[in-house]
Design a protein around this motif. Structure first.
Motif, mmCIF file in Angstrom:
data_model
loop_
_atom_site.group_PDB
_atom_site.id
_atom_site.type_symbol
_atom_site.label_atom_id
_atom_site.label_comp_id
_atom_site.label_asym_id
_atom_site.label_seq_id
_atom_site.Cartn_x
_atom_site.Cartn_y
_atom_site.Cartn_z
ATOM 1 N N GLN A 241 0.345 -1.037 -0.203
ATOM 2 C CA GLN A 241 -0.158 0.417 -0.054
ATOM 3 C C GLN A 241 0.759 1.491 -0.148
ATOM 4 O O GLN A 241 -0.044 1.884 -0.826
ATOM 5 C CB GLN A 241 -1.202 0.385 1.173
ATOM 6 C CG GLN A 241 -2.366 -0.773 1.471
ATOM 7 C CD GLN A 241 -2.828 -1.034 2.492
ATOM 8 O OE1 GLN A 241 -1.992 -1.214 3.274
ATOM 9 N NE2 GLN A 241 -3.980 -1.709 2.312
ATOM 10 N N SER A 244 2.263 1.821 -3.482
ATOM 11 C CA SER A 244 0.898 2.592 -4.729
ATOM 12 C C SER A 244 0.473 3.699 -4.123
ATOM 13 O O SER A 244 0.172 4.709 -4.747
ATOM 14 C CB SER A 244 -0.233 1.119 -3.724
ATOM 15 O OG SER A 244 -1.628 1.695 -4.942
ATOM 16 N N GLN A 378 -6.821 9.084 -2.437
ATOM 17 C CA GLN A 378 -8.527 8.658 -3.308
ATOM 18 C C GLN A 378 -7.925 8.204 -4.207
ATOM 19 O O GLN A 378 -8.592 6.853 -4.986
ATOM 20 C CB GLN A 378 -8.501 10.418 -3.616
ATOM 21 C CG GLN A 378 -10.245 10.308 -4.101
ATOM 22 C CD GLN A 378 -10.663 11.429 -4.094
ATOM 23 O OE1 GLN A 378 -9.976 12.350 -4.327
ATOM 24 N NE2 GLN A 378 -12.329 11.535 -4.100
ATOM 25 N N LYS A 379 -6.793 8.005 -4.861
ATOM 26 C CA LYS A 379 -6.445 7.523 -6.933
ATOM 27 C C LYS A 379 -6.107 6.019 -6.353
ATOM 28 O O LYS A 379 -6.195 4.914 -6.896
ATOM 29 C CB LYS A 379 -5.290 7.860 -7.344
ATOM 30 C CG LYS A 379 -6.002 9.434 -7.970
ATOM 31 C CD LYS A 379 -4.617 9.799 -8.680
ATOM 32 C CE LYS A 379 -5.033 11.228 -8.993
ATOM 33 N NZ LYS A 379 -5.992 11.353 -10.152
ATOM 34 N N LEU A 381 -6.152 4.340 -3.248
ATOM 35 C CA LEU A 381 -7.102 3.485 -2.350
ATOM 36 C C LEU A 381 -8.404 2.977 -2.427
ATOM 37 O O LEU A 381 -9.032 4.119 -3.237
ATOM 38 C CB LEU A 381 -7.136 3.934 -0.774
ATOM 39 C CG LEU A 381 -5.817 4.127 -0.131
ATOM 40 C CD1 LEU A 381 -5.988 4.924 0.674
ATOM 41 C CD2 LEU A 381 -5.234 3.421 0.261
ATOM 42 N N THR A 382 -8.801 1.869 -2.448
ATOM 43 C CA THR A 382 -10.276 1.482 -2.459
ATOM 44 C C THR A 382 -11.431 2.937 -2.046
ATOM 45 O O THR A 382 -11.023 3.085 -0.936
ATOM 46 C CB THR A 382 -11.244 -0.038 -1.821
ATOM 47 O OG1 THR A 382 -10.675 0.268 -0.512
ATOM 48 C CG2 THR A 382 -9.541 -0.298 -2.119
ATOM 49 N N PRO A 383 -13.048 2.716 -2.433
ATOM 50 C CA PRO A 383 -13.914 4.115 -1.520
ATOM 51 C C PRO A 383 -13.661 3.399 0.094
ATOM 52 O O PRO A 383 -13.415 4.922 0.803
ATOM 53 C CB PRO A 383 -14.682 3.469 -1.971
ATOM 54 C CG PRO A 383 -14.096 3.151 -3.804
ATOM 55 C CD PRO A 383 -12.886 2.576 -3.363
ATOM 56 N N ALA A 384 -13.507 2.652 0.632
ATOM 57 C CA ALA A 384 -13.862 2.165 1.804
ATOM 58 C C ALA A 384 -11.759 1.722 2.467
ATOM 59 O O ALA A 384 -12.112 3.046 3.344
ATOM 60 C CB ALA A 384 -14.028 0.430 1.958
ATOM 61 N N GLN A 385 -12.022 2.097 2.241
ATOM 62 C CA GLN A 385 -10.011 2.309 2.383
ATOM 63 C C GLN A 385 -9.640 4.415 2.757
ATOM 64 O O GLN A 385 -9.305 4.201 3.499
ATOM 65 C CB GLN A 385 -9.031 2.158 1.326
ATOM 66 C CG GLN A 385 -8.922 0.075 1.553
ATOM 67 C CD GLN A 385 -7.929 -0.776 0.726
ATOM 68 O OE1 GLN A 385 -7.542 0.175 0.036
ATOM 69 N NE2 GLN A 385 -7.399 -1.531 1.397
ATOM 70 N N TYR A 386 -10.854 4.943 1.505
ATOM 71 C CA TYR A 386 -10.346 5.802 1.414
ATOM 72 C C TYR A 386 -10.806 6.525 2.566
ATOM 73 O O TYR A 386 -10.552 7.169 3.159
ATOM 74 C CB TYR A 386 -11.386 6.358 0.093
ATOM 75 C CG TYR A 386 -10.297 8.273 0.161
ATOM 76 C CD1 TYR A 386 -9.494 8.453 0.478
ATOM 77 C CD2 TYR A 386 -11.438 8.475 -0.064
ATOM 78 C CE1 TYR A 386 -9.650 10.295 0.292
ATOM 79 C CE2 TYR A 386 -11.757 10.700 0.313
ATOM 80 C CZ TYR A 386 -10.883 11.235 -0.127
ATOM 81 O OH TYR A 386 -10.254 12.431 0.043
#
Length: 470
Positions: A241, A244, A378-379, A381-386
């Motif tokens: 992560q 990423s 925001q770019k 991570l997934t929406p849930a992770q964000y």
């Protein structure tokens, strides 16, 4: 205006044993005052003197509570005047962030320790005046705006005398204010502790100056809420992560590319942002192959231009928890070596050698790199992770680095040295981020018990089949 309206209460004994005190309480024109004494005869004598003044038809000052002829310089010292003196005495030896923190606490206490006085300013104006002018010695030679000057004048008139803090009830007013935010809700535990500490130290300074016999907080049972000391493991990103996220930073055009190495220092070297912004080329050893190192020498937390000596938003200082001129050496992996070599080759350094700078050559600011980090999350991570706490702040990269080192088996002493922590503090902060030890601990306990499987106990014969006993 002086008053002849004076009311007395009976002397009250507070506490017991050697710590007992005797409180004299009275009111002038409806404004209450009190003074405590270690010995009852001293309290009796003081009260008798006040009553003699009433019998002699001498006017009393509602602000000090004393007959005009008895008012002395020491007795006229108000909390407002004392707090200003305390802020000025502390200023030279405090870091800019600490100066700001002291001022915030003194504002809270000073507002709480004011009496009803005509002409009170708007609450917001009063707080701004106290914060930006009264408790900032850097403004002593400047003339405040009229509205600010009027608010400061009112605060000086309405402030309670320091002597009234001998009464624990008055002290509790200040402590209660430290426990609440501006909306009246409970303040964060760390905020309560910080403000209480400043208040306690300011009272200690009053003892030192002879305004109080002892620190009255020591006579109060007061408990602040517990403060979470350990890192929330939910903020810690994995190595994949982290890579990423750094790639997402790099993809954010020129602005992101300029900050990739900055965020890399937070993750690969566990630097604090305040340390990374002051990193200089002379601090680096960047070989073409293998591990390099950083010899860290300075930091600069952001406090705001009003709180630094040179009028900049950040003021360069030594390392946190280190003596002046002490350094900290951090080995850095090849990934970070390559990032730093590429960054310096592309962007160069400032005249004083700093490798991270704004477009105008200034020191990086929180607002700038926080904005880039938010976009990168925001770019990457997934929406849930964000939406989760995962890597929410750039500082969380440092938490991820230290957690990675500990979980990789690096001795705590070495991790503490690289991260700039004491070993005990390190283990306390990262206790919830150390993984992979539960199974080993369970096996040690099993070995100590000397069994591999629990023997059936009386009445357990039928449990093995989940069938009722015949």
């Amino acid at each position: 205006m002086d008053s002849y309206d004076v009311r007395f209460w009976d002397i009250k004994k507070l506490g017991s044993g050697t710590g007992a005190r005797h409180r004299v309480r009275w009111a002038v024109d409806g404004r209450e005052h009190c003074k405590s004494f270690k010995a009852r005869p001293l309290a009796d004598g003081f009260l008798d003197g006040l009553k003699d003044a009433v019998r002699d038809r001498r006017p009393f000052n509602p602000r000090t509570g004393l007959p005009e002829a008895d008012t002395t310089g020491d007795e006229l010292v108000t909390w407002y005047a004392h707090a200003r003196s305390y802020a000025e005495a502390k200023w030279p030896n405090l870091a800019p962030v600490s100066r700001r923190s002291v001022a915030e606490a003194l504002v809270t206490v000073t507002v709480a320790l004011t009496a009803k006085e005509p002409g009170a300013p708007d609450a917001k104006v009063l707080r701004q005046a106290l914060f930006g002018w009264a408790f900032n010695p850097a403004t002593r030679q400047l003339d405040p705006p009229p509205e600010t000057a009027a608010a400061l004048g009112w605060a000086e008139r309405a402030s309670l005398p320091v002597a009234e803090l001998e009464d624990t009830a008055t002290v509790r007013l200040a402590l209660a204010a430290c426990a609440r935010n501006l909306t009246g809700k409970p303040a964060a535990g760390s905020t309560q502790r910080r403000k209480r500490s400043v208040f306690y130290n300011a009272l200690g300074y009053a003892v030192e100056q002879g305004h109080l016999a002892s620190n009255p907080v020591d006579r109060i049972q007061w408990t602040t809420p517990a403060v979470a000391a350990s890192v929330d493991r939910r903020v810690v990103v994995s190595p994949a992560q982290a890579r990423s996220l750094l790639a997402a930073v790099r993809a954010l055009s020129e602005r992101g590319q300029h900050l990739e190495a900055f965020f890399g220092c937070l993750y690969y070297a566990a630097l604090r942002p305040s340390e990374a912004v002051m990193l200089r080329e002379a601090d680096l050893y960047l070989p073409k192959k293998g591990w390099g190192r950083i010899v860290l020498a300075a930091s600069a937390s952001r406090a705001g231009t009003a709180w630094t000596d040179d009028g900049t938003a950040r003021q360069e200082r030594g390392l946190k928890h280190r003596a002046e001129n002490e350094t900290r050496t951090i080995p850095i992996p090849p990934e970070l070596v390559r990032l730093l070599r590429a960054h310096i080759k592309r962007y160069g350094t400032t005249p004083d050698g700093r490798i991270f700078q704004t477009t105008r050559g200034g020191i990086l600011q929180d607002s700038g790199y926080n904005e880039v980090w938010t976009e990168a999350r925001q770019k990457a991570l997934t929406p849930a992770q964000y939406r989760s706490p995962l890597g929410r702040r750039p500082y969380d990269l440092r938490h991820a680095a230290v957690s990675l080192w500990l979980n990789s088996g690096v001795p705590a002493t070495e991790v503490a040295r690289r991260a700039g922590h004491g070993v005990a503090v390190l283990l306390k902060i990262y206790a919830h981020c150390i993984d992979g030890q539960a199974d080993a601990a369970n096996q040690r306990i099993t070995d100590a018990l000397g069994t591999t499987e629990a023997e059936p106990g009386p009445g357990d014969e039928g449990d093995a089949d989940n069938e009722p006993a015949a």
